[in-house]
Design a protein around this motif. Structure first.
Motif, PDB file in Angstrom:
ATOM      1  N   GLY A  38       1.849  10.093  -0.101  1.00 33.40           N
ATOM      2  CA  GLY A  38       0.824   9.244  -0.692  1.00 33.40           C
ATOM      3  C   GLY A  38       0.023  10.043  -1.709  1.00 33.40           C
ATOM      4  O   GLY A  38      -0.515  11.107  -1.391  1.00 33.40           O
ATOM      5  N   PHE A  39      -0.007   9.559  -2.941  1.00 37.49           N
ATOM      6  CA  PHE A  39      -0.795  10.188  -4.008  1.00 37.49           C
ATOM      7  C   PHE A  39      -2.035   9.313  -4.233  1.00 37.49           C
ATOM      8  O   PHE A  39      -1.905   8.122  -4.536  1.00 37.49           O
ATOM      9  N   PHE A  40      -3.226   9.915  -4.113  1.00 35.86           N
ATOM     10  CA  PHE A  40      -4.455   9.128  -4.186  1.00 35.86           C
ATOM     11  C   PHE A  40      -5.461   9.757  -5.134  1.00 35.86           C
ATOM     12  O   PHE A  40      -5.509  10.977  -5.300  1.00 35.86           O
ATOM     13  N   LYS A  41      -6.258   8.889  -5.732  1.00 37.39           N
ATOM     14  CA  LYS A  41      -7.359   9.365  -6.563  1.00 37.39           C
ATOM     15  C   LYS A  41      -8.425   9.973  -5.660  1.00 37.39           C
ATOM     16  O   LYS A  41      -8.477   9.695  -4.464  1.00 37.39           O
ATOM     17  N   ARG A  78      -5.836   4.257   1.200  1.00 36.60           N
ATOM     18  CA  ARG A  78      -5.671   5.560   1.849  1.00 36.60           C
ATOM     19  C   ARG A  78      -5.675   5.403   3.371  1.00 36.60           C
ATOM     20  O   ARG A  78      -4.864   6.000   4.074  1.00 36.60           O
ATOM     21  N   GLU A  79      -6.579   4.584   3.865  1.00 37.44           N
ATOM     22  CA  GLU A  79      -6.671   4.343   5.304  1.00 37.44           C
ATOM     23  C   GLU A  79      -5.442   3.591   5.815  1.00 37.44           C
ATOM     24  O   GLU A  79      -4.925   3.880   6.897  1.00 37.44           O
ATOM     25  N   VAL A  80      -4.954   2.622   5.027  1.00 33.84           N
ATOM     26  CA  VAL A  80      -3.751   1.877   5.413  1.00 33.84           C
ATOM     27  C   VAL A  80      -2.548   2.818   5.477  1.00 33.84           C
ATOM     28  O   VAL A  80      -1.727   2.745   6.398  1.00 33.84           O
ATOM     29  N   PHE A  81      -2.434   3.720   4.509  1.00 35.26           N
ATOM     30  CA  PHE A  81      -1.353   4.709   4.501  1.00 35.26           C
ATOM     31  C   PHE A  81      -1.433   5.590   5.748  1.00 35.26           C
ATOM     32  O   PHE A  81      -0.428   5.842   6.427  1.00 35.26           O
ATOM     33  N   VAL A 102       2.798   1.184  -6.091  1.00 31.63           N
ATOM     34  CA  VAL A 102       1.379   1.328  -6.405  1.00 31.63           C
ATOM     35  C   VAL A 102       0.566   0.654  -5.306  1.00 31.63           C
ATOM     36  O   VAL A 102       0.847  -0.483  -4.907  1.00 31.63           O
ATOM     37  N   LEU A 103      -0.433   1.363  -4.797  1.00 33.61           N
ATOM     38  CA  LEU A 103      -1.252   0.863  -3.699  1.00 33.61           C
ATOM     39  C   LEU A 103      -2.598   0.385  -4.229  1.00 33.61           C
ATOM     40  O   LEU A 103      -3.274   1.099  -4.965  1.00 33.61           O
ATOM     41  N   GLU A 104      -2.963  -0.819  -3.842  1.00 30.44           N
ATOM     42  CA  GLU A 104      -4.244  -1.385  -4.255  1.00 30.44           C
ATOM     43  C   GLU A 104      -5.041  -1.763  -3.013  1.00 30.44           C
ATOM     44  O   GLU A 104      -4.505  -2.375  -2.085  1.00 30.44           O
ATOM     45  N   ASP A 105      -6.305  -1.401  -3.006  1.00 30.56           N
ATOM     46  CA  ASP A 105      -7.157  -1.687  -1.857  1.00 30.56           C
ATOM     47  C   ASP A 105      -7.132  -3.176  -1.524  1.00 30.56           C
ATOM     48  O   ASP A 105      -7.364  -4.021  -2.386  1.00 30.56           O
ATOM     49  N   GLY A 106      -6.816  -3.487  -0.259  1.00 31.88           N
ATOM     50  CA  GLY A 106      -6.840  -4.866   0.200  1.00 31.88           C
ATOM     51  C   GLY A 106      -5.580  -5.658  -0.084  1.00 31.88           C
ATOM     52  O   GLY A 106      -5.435  -6.777   0.405  1.00 31.88           O
ATOM     53  N   ARG A 107      -4.633  -5.092  -0.871  1.00 28.18           N
ATOM     54  CA  ARG A 107      -3.426  -5.866  -1.218  1.00 28.18           C
ATOM     55  C   ARG A 107      -2.313  -5.659  -0.201  1.00 28.18           C
ATOM     56  O   ARG A 107      -1.632  -6.596   0.187  1.00 28.18           O
ATOM     57  N   ASN A 156      -1.006  -4.284   3.608  1.00 27.23           N
ATOM     58  CA  ASN A 156      -1.441  -3.914   4.950  1.00 27.23           C
ATOM     59  C   ASN A 156      -0.415  -2.975   5.577  1.00 27.23           C
ATOM     60  O   ASN A 156       0.583  -2.611   4.954  1.00 27.23           O
ATOM     61  N   LYS A 157      -0.662  -2.598   6.816  1.00 30.75           N
ATOM     62  CA  LYS A 157       0.210  -1.632   7.487  1.00 30.75           C
ATOM     63  C   LYS A 157       1.634  -2.158   7.630  1.00 30.75           C
ATOM     64  O   LYS A 157       2.600  -1.411   7.462  1.00 30.75           O
ATOM     65  N   LEU A 158       1.776  -3.452   7.914  1.00 30.90           N
ATOM     66  CA  LEU A 158       3.105  -4.037   8.055  1.00 30.90           C
ATOM     67  C   LEU A 158       3.869  -3.985   6.736  1.00 30.90           C
ATOM     68  O   LEU A 158       5.071  -3.693   6.711  1.00 30.90           O
ATOM     69  N   ASP A 159       3.180  -4.243   5.625  1.00 30.44           N
ATOM     70  CA  ASP A 159       3.822  -4.190   4.308  1.00 30.44           C
ATOM     71  C   ASP A 159       4.388  -2.795   4.036  1.00 30.44           C
ATOM     72  O   ASP A 159       5.527  -2.652   3.570  1.00 30.44           O
ATOM     73  N   LEU A 160       3.580  -1.775   4.300  1.00 38.06           N
ATOM     74  CA  LEU A 160       4.028  -0.405   4.025  1.00 38.06           C
ATOM     75  C   LEU A 160       5.130   0.019   4.986  1.00 38.06           C
ATOM     76  O   LEU A 160       6.075   0.706   4.586  1.00 38.06           O
ATOM     77  N   THR A 161       5.023  -0.388   6.243  1.00 37.53           N
ATOM     78  CA  THR A 161       6.073  -0.060   7.212  1.00 37.53           C
ATOM     79  C   THR A 161       7.399  -0.675   6.787  1.00 37.53           C
ATOM     80  O   THR A 161       8.450  -0.028   6.834  1.00 37.53           O
ATOM     81  N   ARG A 162       7.357  -1.936   6.356  1.00 35.90           N
ATOM     82  CA  ARG A 162       8.568  -2.625   5.900  1.00 35.90           C
ATOM     83  C   ARG A 162       9.176  -1.902   4.701  1.00 35.90           C
ATOM     84  O   ARG A 162      10.384  -1.667   4.650  1.00 35.90           O
ATOM     85  N   LEU A 163       8.338  -1.538   3.741  1.00 34.08           N
ATOM     86  CA  LEU A 163       8.826  -0.864   2.537  1.00 34.08           C
ATOM     87  C   LEU A 163       9.459   0.485   2.879  1.00 34.08           C
ATOM     88  O   LEU A 163      10.557   0.809   2.425  1.00 34.08           O
TER      89      LEU A 163
END
Length: 242
Positions: free
Chosen positions: A105-108, A123-126, A170-175, A177-184
């Motif tokens: 995860g690359f974050f500002k 960042r928290e979702v990651f 690309v990760l956007e705050d609120g867009r 969730n954990k399930l989305d990232l796990t699936r990806l």
């Protein structure tokens, strides 16, 4: 399968007894303990739940973990850091090339946020996603020089395979969730085509997608090669969608 999982669970308990003695493992036969079966709404066997600080409220389900090593990583990520913090480009290169697969995860740089904003922070979702995918090594960084070295300008999750990026999200705050990232992550860390056998079935069906498409064809069929190549082309186009 249930017996194999029981054996792996016991092996994880044996190893963690020395490494983390305050973590206790136990097994319950809910066919006999009906009250516990009802209290924790057990619908499939085996089911593994993680209880924190002795609380019976909202235990954490441990899903898709089948090996002792993965159990141990899953538990450790629950009680400690779930990702490696990367502080230099040399460290980033070493981590990315150390495993066949790696999620970074690359974050500002962090700025002040309200509690509500932190809850939806990418960042928290990651960080929370890393806890639920113990079979995958995770790393994260907020260093501008490291992000620049990989051409990253926004908060981004990158899946690396053999040191090469295979998916940027690309990760956007609120867009997401954990399930989305796990699936990806689970989609793009699997091989594009897998033969369905007992060893791969858990990996295939553990990916949280709504649909799986399976090809049933005899390998000695005259049309096998052509059908396989067409199927593979479709798999490339629909990867991450089905």
């Amino acid at each position: 399968a249930s017996q194999n999982l029981s054996d792996e669970f016991a092996e994880a308990a044996r190893q963690l007894k020395t490494e983390a003695p305050r973590i206790l493992f136990g097994k319950i036969d809910v066919t006999d303990q009906h009250d516990l079966n009802k209290e924790f709404n057990i619908r499939e066997f085996p089911t593994v739940k993680f209880f924190v600080d002795g609380s019976r409220e909202e235990p954490i389900d441990c899903k898709g973990v089948r090996q002792a090593s993965a159990f141990i990583k899953w538990v450790k990520r629950r009680i400690g850091p779930s990702t490696v913090l990367i502080n230099s480009t040399d460290q980033a290169e070493a981590i990315i090339n150390a495993d066949d697969l790696r999620v970074i995860g690359f974050f500002k740089a962090i700025h002040w946020k309200t509690q509500k904003e932190l809850h939806n922070d990418s960042r928290e979702v990651f960080y929370e996603t890393a806890k639920d995918v113990p079979e995958m090594p995770f790393g994260m960084t907020s260093r501008e020089d490291i992000c620049a070295n990989y051409g990253i300008q926004k908060n981004t999750l990158v899946v690396f395979k053999k040191g090469k990026p295979v998916r940027n999200e690309v990760l956007e705050d609120g867009r997401q969730n954990k399930l989305d990232l796990t699936r990806l992550i689970k989609t793009f860390t699997l091989d594009l085509m897998l033969s369905l056998v007992s060893q791969t079935s858990v990996k295939i069906f553990d990916v949280p997608v709504e649909n799986h498409i399976l090809l049933f064809i005899p390998t000695n069929s005259k049309t096998f090669n052509a059908t396989y190549e067409n199927y593979k082309s479709a798999a490339v186009e629909f990867r991450g969608k089905v």
